[in-house]
Design an enzyme around this catalytic site. Structure first.
Site, PDB file in Angstrom:
ATOM      1  N   GLU A   1       0.814  -1.198   0.000  1.00  0.00           N
ATOM      2  CA  GLU A   1       0.000   0.000   0.000  1.00  0.00           C
ATOM      3  C   GLU A   1       0.853   1.255   0.000  1.00  0.00           C
ATOM      4  O   GLU A   1       1.946   1.279   0.557  1.00  0.00           O
ATOM      5  CB  GLU A   1      -0.901   0.006   1.228  1.00  0.00           C
ATOM      6  CG  GLU A   1      -1.903  -1.117   1.175  1.00  0.00           C
ATOM      7  CD  GLU A   1      -2.852  -1.111   2.351  1.00  0.00           C
ATOM      8  OE1 GLU A   1      -3.951  -1.641   2.189  1.00  0.00           O
ATOM      9  OE2 GLU A   1      -2.500  -0.575   3.399  1.00  0.00           O
TER      10      GLU A   1
ATOM     11  N   CYS B   1       3.239   8.131   1.992  1.00  0.00           N
ATOM     12  CA  CYS B   1       3.907   7.075   2.746  1.00  0.00           C
ATOM     13  C   CYS B   1       4.039   5.855   1.841  1.00  0.00           C
ATOM     14  O   CYS B   1       3.041   5.375   1.312  1.00  0.00           O
ATOM     15  CB  CYS B   1       3.062   6.753   3.984  1.00  0.00           C
ATOM     16  SG  CYS B   1       3.715   5.409   4.968  1.00  0.00           S
TER      17      CYS B   1
ATOM     18  N   CYS C   1       7.000  -7.968   6.321  1.00  0.00           N
ATOM     19  CA  CYS C   1       8.172  -7.459   7.036  1.00  0.00           C
ATOM     20  C   CYS C   1       8.687  -8.552   7.952  1.00  0.00           C
ATOM     21  O   CYS C   1       7.902  -9.280   8.574  1.00  0.00           O
ATOM     22  CB  CYS C   1       7.808  -6.223   7.850  1.00  0.00           C
ATOM     23  SG  CYS C   1       9.217  -5.503   8.725  1.00  0.00           S
TER      24      CYS C   1
ATOM     25  N   CYS D   1       7.468  -6.658  14.751  1.00  0.00           N
ATOM     26  CA  CYS D   1       7.126  -5.888  15.959  1.00  0.00           C
ATOM     27  C   CYS D   1       5.744  -6.335  16.440  1.00  0.00           C
ATOM     28  O   CYS D   1       4.836  -6.536  15.625  1.00  0.00           O
ATOM     29  CB  CYS D   1       7.106  -4.397  15.638  1.00  0.00           C
ATOM     30  SG  CYS D   1       8.688  -3.785  15.007  1.00  0.00           S
TER      31      CYS D   1
ATOM     32  N   CYS E   1       2.409  -4.423  15.364  1.00  0.00           N
ATOM     33  CA  CYS E   1       2.273  -4.058  13.951  1.00  0.00           C
ATOM     34  C   CYS E   1       1.601  -5.186  13.172  1.00  0.00           C
ATOM     35  O   CYS E   1       2.092  -6.320  13.166  1.00  0.00           O
ATOM     36  CB  CYS E   1       3.653  -3.762  13.369  1.00  0.00           C
ATOM     37  SG  CYS E   1       3.636  -3.480  11.606  1.00  0.00           S
TER      38      CYS E   1
ATOM     39  N   CYS F   1      -1.063   4.169  10.938  1.00  0.00           N
ATOM     40  CA  CYS F   1       0.176   3.418  11.115  1.00  0.00           C
ATOM     41  C   CYS F   1      -0.062   2.021  11.673  1.00  0.00           C
ATOM     42  O   CYS F   1      -0.836   1.834  12.595  1.00  0.00           O
ATOM     43  CB  CYS F   1       1.069   4.185  12.072  1.00  0.00           C
ATOM     44  SG  CYS F   1       2.635   3.401  12.348  1.00  0.00           S
TER      45      CYS F   1
HETATM   46  S1  SF4 Z   1       6.648  -1.610  12.656  1.00  0.00           S
HETATM   47 FE1  SF4 Z   1       5.903  -3.248  11.296  1.00  0.00          FE
HETATM   48  S2  SF4 Z   1       6.680  -2.694   9.248  1.00  0.00           S
HETATM   49 FE2  SF4 Z   1       7.860  -1.496  10.781  1.00  0.00          FE
HETATM   50  S3  SF4 Z   1       9.678  -2.755  11.201  1.00  0.00           S
HETATM   51 FE3  SF4 Z   1       8.138  -3.317  12.761  1.00  0.00          FE
HETATM   52  S4  SF4 Z   1       7.073  -5.099  11.839  1.00  0.00           S
HETATM   53 FE4  SF4 Z   1       8.186  -4.094  10.190  1.00  0.00          FE
END
Ligand code: SF4
Length: 388
Positions: free
Chosen positions: A100, A113, A120, A124, A127, A353
């Site tokens: 996106e 953005c 990823c 995290c 996320c 976010c």
């Molecule tokens: S916040 Fe999400 S996109 Fe960013 S580094 Fe951590 S897991 Fe990856």
């Protein structure tokens, strides 16, 4: 739009070539290097995707380009506009993966953005992209295509009446979408060079921000290669908590990360690092955490951006209450640190976010969108959706 599903063409994808690479390519084709600058202006400034339309190029060169090169962006699976003017494009990068790009209009700027990876690997805990896992790095052309496509789309946008007076022009680009940009360094660097090139997007270094979860060696590389503004996803004041929230911290702990930030600032276009800090109820949002944070960042000129957590299914986490966020911010402000609380934009289209992957994860809805795209290509439905 000339669009592809990411992997089908064998032609040279010129969207992913920076000026130096394009000049070399022109020489290899027996052309003068300055043709590269003409091409960049046609492609990135005028948004042209048809070599035949590039009227100041010789006919022979246009034919050569048509035979050997292409200007292709990933197909658009969906195009949402939020009630607050935020706009989000879902782009098909092949093999069932989508990424996106999100445009956020404000009175004095328009921020795009962009994503750098499908999924990823950092994982995290707060996320939704991280929960999706890692699929692949985007190529440079797929990153640049997000800017190229957004610029063309916004140029064609009509004023919806929502967000009147807000900028519809891309003045800033932030690498804060799906993925960790510094784990896809080469493609990110090419995209940065095109963003800064006066013959392409012509943005200043101050208006381009790379956001990282803390890949220390690559922060040092970026400092040497292309120092743009730096944002760091911090989210915790000590290693024990950050090891849990941002697993990459186990490899590059806070002391190393802070040293890298200090080194970066020697070359950075801004004299501060932006620290992002997601506010998680009862996890990292107490006064004691704020005090510890002040100790953690001591000696690093910085600003803080507090991000109210955007809940997603099965995260097991909650957004901090507004009054807790205000009190936390006040502790930082009282210590002399400029602190902002991110305004939640685009909630109604999951563009805030950490929500970028929400719909991408949902393969059923993705398949529905793909079907809608096919119907649209057959002229039977409009893909553009508005959520208000
Ligand atoms: S916040 Fe999400 S996109 Fe960013 S580094 Fe951590 S897991 Fe990856």
């Amino acid at each position: 739009m000339n669009a592809s599903k990411g992997n089908e063409t064998t032609k040279l994808r010129v969207l992913g070539l920076d000026r130096q690479a394009l000049e070399q390519q022109c020489v290899d084709w027996g052309q003068k290097p300055f043709r590269a600058r003409q091409l960049l202006r046609w492609i990135h400034q005028r948004g042209v995707d048809d070599f035949a339309a590039m009227t100041d190029l010789a006919h022979d060169l246009r034919r050569l380009l048509d035979a050997r090169a292409c200007i292709e962006a990933p197909a658009v699976l969906a195009d949402h506009e939020s009630a607050d003017g935020t706009r989000k494009w879902l782009l098909d990068v092949g093999a069932g993966n989508a990424v996106e790009a999100v445009f956020i209009p404000e009175t004095d700027r328009g921020t795009l953005c962009v994503s750098t990876q499908a999924g990823c690997a950092v994982n995290c805990v707060f996320c939704s992209t991280g929960k999706q896992g890692f699929a692949r790095n985007l190529r440079a052309d797929e990153i640049v295509a997000q800017v190229w496509h957004a610029k063309r789309s916004l140029g064609h946008a009509t004023d919806s009446g929502q967000g009147c007076g807000e900028s519809r022009v891309i003045t800033n680009v932030v690498f804060m979408g799906m993925g960790e940009p510094l784990q896809n360094y080469a493609a990110t660097l090419t995209a940065l060079r095109l963003l800064l090139d006066d013959h392409a997007y012509g943005l200043s270094r101050r208006r381009v921000t790379v956001s990282t979860s803390g890949v220390v060696p690559m922060i040092d590389r970026l400092r040497e290669d292309c120092p743009v503004a730096l944002a760091v996803s911090l989210h915790a004041p000590d290693d024990a908590l950050r090891d849990r929230l941002v697993p990459l911290n186990r490899k590059y702990p806070l002391a190393e990360l802070m040293s890298a930030c200090r080194r970066y600032l020697e070359r950075a276009p801004r004299d501060f690092v932006t620290f992002e800090y997601v506010m998680l109820d009862g996890v990292n949002d107490s006064d004691a955490h704020a005090e510890a944070l002040l100790g953690c960042v001591r000696g690093v000129p910085c600003k803080f951006n507090l991000i109210p957590f955007n809940p997603f299914p099965n995260s097991g986490l909650r957004r901090s209450p507004d009054e807790r966020i205000r009190a936390f911010a006040q502790r930082l402000v009282d210590a002399g640190i400029v602190t902002t609380v991110r305004r939640t934009r685009g909630d109604d289209i999951d563009a805030a976010c950490g929500q970028l992957a929400g719909e991408v994860q949902d393969r059923t809805r993705l398949r529905e969108r793909e079907k809608r795209l096919r119907l649209a290509q057959e002229g039977r439905v409009r893909v553009v959706e508005r959520t208000h």
